[in-house]
Design an enzyme around this catalytic site. Structure first.
Site, PDB file in Angstrom:
ATOM      1  N   ASP A 286       0.868  -1.178   0.000  1.00 31.52           N
ATOM      2  CA  ASP A 286       0.000   0.000   0.000  1.00 31.52           C
ATOM      3  C   ASP A 286       0.908   1.232   0.000  1.00 31.52           C
ATOM      4  O   ASP A 286       2.099   1.159   0.330  1.00 31.52           O
ATOM      5  CB  ASP A 286      -0.949  -0.006   1.206  1.00 31.52           C
TER       6      ASP A 286
HETATM    7  C1  BGC Z   1      -5.046   3.255   0.208  1.00 34.68           C
HETATM    8  C2  BGC Z   1      -5.201   2.241  -0.880  1.00 34.68           C
HETATM    9  C3  BGC Z   1      -5.076   2.916  -2.227  1.00 34.68           C
HETATM   10  C4  BGC Z   1      -3.735   3.626  -2.305  1.00 34.68           C
HETATM   11  C5  BGC Z   1      -3.468   4.309  -3.615  1.00 34.68           C
HETATM   12  C6  BGC Z   1      -3.828   4.141   0.040  1.00 34.68           C
HETATM   13  O1  BGC Z   1      -3.911   5.229   0.876  1.00 34.68           O
HETATM   14  O2  BGC Z   1      -4.991   2.604   1.464  1.00 34.68           O
HETATM   15  O3  BGC Z   1      -6.429   1.596  -0.771  1.00 34.68           O
HETATM   16  O4  BGC Z   1      -5.223   1.993  -3.255  1.00 34.68           O
HETATM   17  O5  BGC Z   1      -3.695   4.599  -1.279  1.00 34.68           O
HETATM   18  O6  BGC Z   1      -4.172   5.467  -3.737  1.00 34.68           O
END
Ligand code: BGC
Length: 755
Positions: A286
């Site tokens: 993530d």
């Molecule tokens: C989130 C993810 C997301 C990623 C990209 C993160 O803050 O937890 O779910 O896909 O950002 O934007």
């Protein structure tokens, strides 16, 4: 001649064993004469193997290192020139070898973007919880297929969707992105959505792996849970979604699990996901969830995402150094690259490269998909005296609150889809992350007025409860809209509706005995006014066509058929953690969250403790009545099957969600009963649908960590046919199961003797 042949054979052998390393040494990065991995008749594993052998060290390293696909002022980051504007992620492919770049967009509700000249107007599905509340895998699939088509249309080949974090915590600000509290329901629904997305030859993720069940302190907290409980709850939801959806990628989460960050947790990444479940795709971190190079790579992380979200470029130069020194084996780097291209071959990303063509997106058809999802997922919680559906001859209607004159609410954070027409109520707080608060321009008021051309329909914004109550008193029917905005990176402090809306509803319901409450919430809320309000409709975040969907259900054009995918507690005191750990959020604070409830999540916890919820898991009313009957359960070839019928005993067509629970009689589980099957039946008045369900043996077993098997204890089990988990048994039958063992994926090891 002989010698020449020998040399040729030798070079083939070298190319087969260590072509990547050789190419790196010689700097040979010209276009290869032939590209056998581009032969679509070969299987993805073979193709991935051949492609990786042809890669240089630096090419492999490029594949495992992702950038944020947007500019980030605070970190002086400029998106790579090849990345789409305002995109979540970008990873360089290997064009020389025909491997395209990965262009990644959020998320599970649609193609996300923000306001501004670069906004990418897209169709928003209703929230994930709404889709789970449909209990209809076809609807989930259709929604996935729709947002996957928009991802492709906008030039993305990866959609960061597939959120299936179990609802252990109803205050979690991201519940709206997920599939609720039950592993079977959540796994099946989110798995179907992933399948739909990938039907567009766009890779979907499965996220957030794992146990990222609250947002407060999400990047620092440590979840404490034992292996057995995890495998029977959060991990089971992910396992089922993985089996159903076959996602190309899994996104590891921010939190720590039993001491190790999820993205450097070898138990989660290597043991459970790759070894036990046989996952062949790649694990991406993530955005900001990576904290190391060597521990993460050796634990099984395959790709760093979203640089510069992390503190350092762990999988760039530091990983190269680690590989060259042997701290991370070359074989591990090869495996990372192989997994990435394997998913790309398997899901058609190489063979049918994405070419952006937004002008070809059929937004009208997509709005209809979103509308249907919303209609199928709205849950009629209460309808005393059948005050719904609204009669078309009603004379005076008061519509109050919830921005119902402007539109419908959406959840905040990275999953937010920017709609055509923009935000209907700009400027609400918070304006910045995880805001802006978005109201989709699909006003329920207008949709209601259109259905009542001869009535007086008045609106009050709800800011003055006394004035709103006066309006309600003068009307035949009062419709109060209440909202609870939730978003990523934050939890709600409690389950009360914010901004004194409880007082507003109480005032309106006291003024008019025909008050209908329409909720647009991220998840469960408490309802201190419930005794006064005869009707309540949970409309979730209903997506791009939300206003129309709400009106169609209120007027009975669509018979409500959603059922709760989560328990609505009567109060926070009933929860495993009455006080939310780590709330309010304190930057950098490290703390433990002890999942002492183990696998007894949601209704299982409520059953175990004998708590009476406000509304039970599975609950949902209709404008018709159903009778669940003719239960006939038995074991055939070691599989528990149950046949039953769903009769529509009312006057209008409708859909009922029949639920099958099993309660052990002669053994103990983590909780008194589990959902083991469900079916949504569409039944005409007077007719009956026949249903047969077979039960996944894992849902009848306890997971045994020592042997990595699912063990069904021999004995009696009560099979319960019901319309919710709250004790409303329509029929039940006790069956006898022989002891049996299943492997980690639920495949028979020592099957029960034939019965
Ligand atoms: C989130 C993810 C997301 C990623 C990209 C993160 O803050 O937890 O779910 O896909 O950002 O934007």
């Amino acid at each position: 001649m002989k010698l020449k042949k020998k040399i040729t054979l030798l070079s083939v052998a070298v190319a087969l064993c260590c072509g990547g390393a050789l190419a790196a040494e010689t700097g040979a990065i010209a276009e290869p004469a032939s590209k056998p991995w581009m032969d679509a008749r070969k299987n993805p594993a073979e193709r991935a193997e051949l492609a990786v052998r042809a890669m240089t060290l630096d090419e492999k390293l490029k594949l495992v290192y992702g950038y944020l696909g947007a500019d980030m002022e605070s970190k002086k980051h400029k998106r790579p020139a090849e990345a789409h504007v305002q995109s979540a992620g970008f990873v360089y492919g290997v064009p020389r070898l025909g491997i395209p770049h990965l262009r990644e967009s959020d998320a599970g509700i649609g193609v996300a973007s923000q306001a501004g000249p670069d906004a990418r107007p897209a169709t928003a599905l209703p929230s994930g919880l709404n889709t789970a509340a449909t209990w209809d895998v076809q609807t989930a699939y259709a929604g996935g297929a729709m947002i996957g088509a928009e991802a492709r249309g906008y030039g993305f080949n990866v959609l960061l969707a597939g959120g299936v974090n179990l609802m252990r915590e109803p205050r979690n600000g991201r519940n709206f992105e997920y599939g609720g509290e039950d592993p079977l329901l959540a796994g099946k629904m989110v798995g179907a959505q992933i399948r739909g997305i990938q039907s567009n030859r766009v890779i979907s993720t499965l996220k957030h792996y794992a146990l990222n069940d609250q947002e407060s302190g999400r990047t620092t907290l440590n979840v404490k849970i034992d292996d057995q409980s995890a495998r029977m709850s959060d991990l089971l939801a992910l396992q089922i979604a993985n089996e159903e959806g076959k996602p190309g990628s899994v996104m590891c989460s921010y939190n720590r699990v039993n001491g190790a960050y999820a993205c450097e947790n070898s138990y989660l990444l290597t043991e459970v996901l790759k070894q036990d479940w046989g996952f062949k795709g790649w694990v991406m971190s993530d955005w900001g969830a990576l904290h190391s190079t060597i521990p993460a790579a050796n634990a099984g992380l395959d790709q760093q995402s979203g640089f510069p979200f992390d503190l350092a470029d762990y999988f760039a130069a530091p990983l190269k150094e680690a590989v060259l020194n042997g701290w991370v084996p070359q074989a591990r780097l090869d495996d990372m690259a192989r997994r990435i291209v394997h998913a790309m071959f398997e899901h058609g990303v190489v063979d049918q490269p994405v070419v952006a063509a937004p002008e070809k997106i059929d937004f009208k058809a997509h709005a209809a998909v979103s509308l249907k999802d919303a209609q199928e997922g709205m849950v009629l919680l209460k309808n005393q005296g059948d005050i719904l559906p609204l009669k078309k001859d009603v004379k005076r209607v008061a519509v109050i609150g919830g921005y119902a004159d402007k539109g419908v609410l959406a959840g905040g954070g990275s999953s937010l889809v920017y709609p055509a027409g923009g935000n209907a109520v700009p400027g609400l707080e918070p304006k910045s992350w995880p805001g802006p608060v978005m109201v989709y321009p699909s006003p329920p008021l207008k949709a209601i007025q259109q259905r009542l051309p001869h009535a007086v329909v008045t609106f009050h914004d709800g800011s003055d409860p006394a004035a709103a109550a006066k309006l309600a008193r003068e009307a035949d029917v009062a419709l109060v809209f209440a909202t609870q905005w939730t978003g990523e990176a934050m939890d709600v402090p409690d389950l009360s509706l914010p901004n004194k809306q409880d007082a507003l509803i109480a005032a309106v319901a006291s003024a008019n005995s025909k008050t209908v409450v329409v909720l647009e919430t991220g998840g469960p809320v408490t309802m201190p006014w419930l005794a006064k309000a005869p009707a309540v409709l949970e409309a979730w975040y209903p997506g791009t066509s939300g206003g129309e969907a709400i009106a169609s259900v209120l007027f009975g054009e669509v018979n409500p058929s959603g059922h709760l995918p989560a328990t609505y507690p009567a109060s926070e005191a009933q929860l495993p953690r009455p006080v939310l750990d780590g709330y309010p959020h304190v930057e950098d604070k490290r703390f433990d969250v002890d999942y002492h409830e183990g696998a007894a999540v949601g209704y299982k916890w409520f059953d175990l403790k004998g708590h009476k919820p406000l509304f039970p898991f599975g609950h949902g009313l209709s404008y018709t009545q159903f009778a669940l009957a003719d239960l006939n359960a038995g074991v055939k070839d070691g599989v528990l099957r149950a046949a039953f019928s769903v009769k529509n005993t009312g006057k209008v067509a409708g859909k009922e969600v029949a639920q099958l629970y099993v309660a052990p009689v002669s053994t103990r589980w983590e909780a008194p009963k589990r959902l083991v099957g469900f079916h949504k039946a569409d039944v005409k008045p007077g007719a009956a649908a026949k249903v047969v369900l077979s039960v996944d043996p894992r849902l009848l077993a306890m997971y045994d960590s020592a042997t990595k098997t699912w063990k069904v204890a021999g004995g009696d089990y009560k099979v319960i046919l019901a319309a919710d988990a709250g004790g409303s048994e329509a029929a039940s039958q006790v069956v006898h199961l022989e002891a049996a063992e299943y492997d980690v994926n639920g495949k028979p090891l020592r099957a029960a003797p034939r019965q």
